[in-house]
Write a protein that holds these residues in place. Structure first.
Motif, PDB file in Angstrom:
ATOM      1  N   MET A   1      -1.342   7.046 -12.412  1.00 15.78           N
ATOM      2  CA  MET A   1      -1.118   5.721 -11.834  1.00 15.78           C
ATOM      3  C   MET A   1      -1.801   4.663 -12.688  1.00 15.78           C
ATOM      4  O   MET A   1      -2.888   4.897 -13.194  1.00 15.78           O
ATOM      5  N   ASP A   2      -1.166   3.520 -12.777  1.00 19.57           N
ATOM      6  CA  ASP A   2      -1.730   2.406 -13.523  1.00 19.57           C
ATOM      7  C   ASP A   2      -2.887   1.783 -12.760  1.00 19.57           C
ATOM      8  O   ASP A   2      -2.853   1.663 -11.537  1.00 19.57           O
ATOM      9  N   LYS A   3      -3.877   1.380 -13.525  1.00 26.08           N
ATOM     10  CA  LYS A   3      -5.037   0.720 -12.926  1.00 26.08           C
ATOM     11  C   LYS A   3      -4.903  -0.784 -13.090  1.00 26.08           C
ATOM     12  O   LYS A   3      -4.372  -1.276 -14.075  1.00 26.08           O
ATOM     13  N   LYS A   4      -5.420  -1.500 -12.095  1.00 25.25           N
ATOM     14  CA  LYS A   4      -5.461  -2.953 -12.118  1.00 25.25           C
ATOM     15  C   LYS A   4      -6.921  -3.379 -12.044  1.00 25.25           C
ATOM     16  O   LYS A   4      -7.777  -2.632 -11.569  1.00 25.25           O
ATOM     17  N   THR A   5      -7.172  -4.588 -12.476  1.00 16.95           N
ATOM     18  CA  THR A   5      -8.510  -5.158 -12.366  1.00 16.95           C
ATOM     19  C   THR A   5      -8.638  -5.851 -11.015  1.00 16.95           C
ATOM     20  O   THR A   5      -7.758  -6.614 -10.608  1.00 16.95           O
ATOM     21  N   GLU A  33      -4.475   4.240  -5.101  1.00 16.81           N
ATOM     22  CA  GLU A  33      -5.221   5.170  -4.245  1.00 16.81           C
ATOM     23  C   GLU A  33      -6.710   4.795  -4.190  1.00 16.81           C
ATOM     24  O   GLU A  33      -7.329   4.796  -3.121  1.00 16.81           O
ATOM     25  N   GLU A  34      -7.288   4.462  -5.321  1.00 18.21           N
ATOM     26  CA  GLU A  34      -8.704   4.072  -5.373  1.00 18.21           C
ATOM     27  C   GLU A  34      -8.926   2.755  -4.638  1.00 18.21           C
ATOM     28  O   GLU A  34      -9.926   2.584  -3.938  1.00 18.21           O
ATOM     29  N   TYR A  35      -7.982   1.838  -4.786  1.00 20.81           N
ATOM     30  CA  TYR A  35      -8.040   0.567  -4.056  1.00 20.81           C
ATOM     31  C   TYR A  35      -8.067   0.847  -2.546  1.00 20.81           C
ATOM     32  O   TYR A  35      -8.885   0.284  -1.819  1.00 20.81           O
ATOM     33  N   ASP A  36      -7.168   1.717  -2.085  1.00 18.34           N
ATOM     34  CA  ASP A  36      -7.120   2.060  -0.664  1.00 18.34           C
ATOM     35  C   ASP A  36      -8.422   2.713  -0.197  1.00 18.34           C
ATOM     36  O   ASP A  36      -8.881   2.464   0.922  1.00 18.34           O
ATOM     37  N   GLN A  37      -9.025   3.535  -1.049  1.00 23.05           N
ATOM     38  CA  GLN A  37     -10.294   4.174  -0.698  1.00 23.05           C
ATOM     39  C   GLN A  37     -11.388   3.131  -0.489  1.00 23.05           C
ATOM     40  O   GLN A  37     -12.174   3.224   0.456  1.00 23.05           O
ATOM     41  N   ILE A  38     -11.437   2.151  -1.378  1.00 28.15           N
ATOM     42  CA  ILE A  38     -12.453   1.106  -1.245  1.00 28.15           C
ATOM     43  C   ILE A  38     -12.208   0.274   0.008  1.00 28.15           C
ATOM     44  O   ILE A  38     -13.144  -0.049   0.747  1.00 28.15           O
ATOM     45  N   LYS A  39     -10.956  -0.075   0.259  1.00 27.01           N
ATOM     46  CA  LYS A  39     -10.640  -0.830   1.481  1.00 27.01           C
ATOM     47  C   LYS A  39     -11.091  -0.050   2.716  1.00 27.01           C
ATOM     48  O   LYS A  39     -11.667  -0.623   3.645  1.00 27.01           O
ATOM     49  N   GLN A  40     -10.860   1.269   2.730  1.00 29.63           N
ATOM     50  CA  GLN A  40     -11.272   2.094   3.861  1.00 29.63           C
ATOM     51  C   GLN A  40     -12.800   2.128   3.986  1.00 29.63           C
ATOM     52  O   GLN A  40     -13.340   2.060   5.091  1.00 29.63           O
TER      53      GLN A  40
END
Length: 107
Positions: A1-5, A33-40
């Motif tokens: 998956m592509d990463k965003k800043t 997926e990592e973004y969703d983990q941080i939001k959680q």
């Protein structure tokens, strides 16, 4: 998956793609997926903070209150661990100067 800043502020639990939208503390690179983990993690921390606050008045220094504080502290620590993992060099260095990860850094 592509990463965003993303630009993150821990106090308010915000994570955004626009660096001009608010004052931010940290810069990370994350996929969806990592973004969703941080939001959680932010949601879990907010829930724990509310529980700590709501129980602090009637039970001031009780065992239950201390358990709620511990839960909040653990969630907050998890946020910093994840930010350290995904952070830019500057973000990782800043978090390291906070000494919040000294006893258990996962990266």
């Amino acid at each position: 998956m592509d990463k965003k800043t993303y630009y993150v502020t821990v106090q308010s639990g915000e994570i955004m793609e626009d660096s001009t939208a608010f004052n931010y503390d940290f810069v990370i690179n994350a996929n969806e997926e990592e973004y969703d983990q941080i939001k959680q993690l932010f949601e879990d921390t907010a829930d724990a903070e509310f529980a700590t606050y709501s129980h602090s008045f009637p039970l001031s220094l009780s065992t239950y209150y201390n358990e709620e504080n511990s839960t909040y502290d653990n969630h907050l620590r998890d946020i910093y661990i994840k930010l350290h993992e995904l952070g830019t060099t500057e973000t990782r260095q800043h978090i390291e100067t906070m000494h919040i990860l000294d006893s258990n850094t996962k990266t």
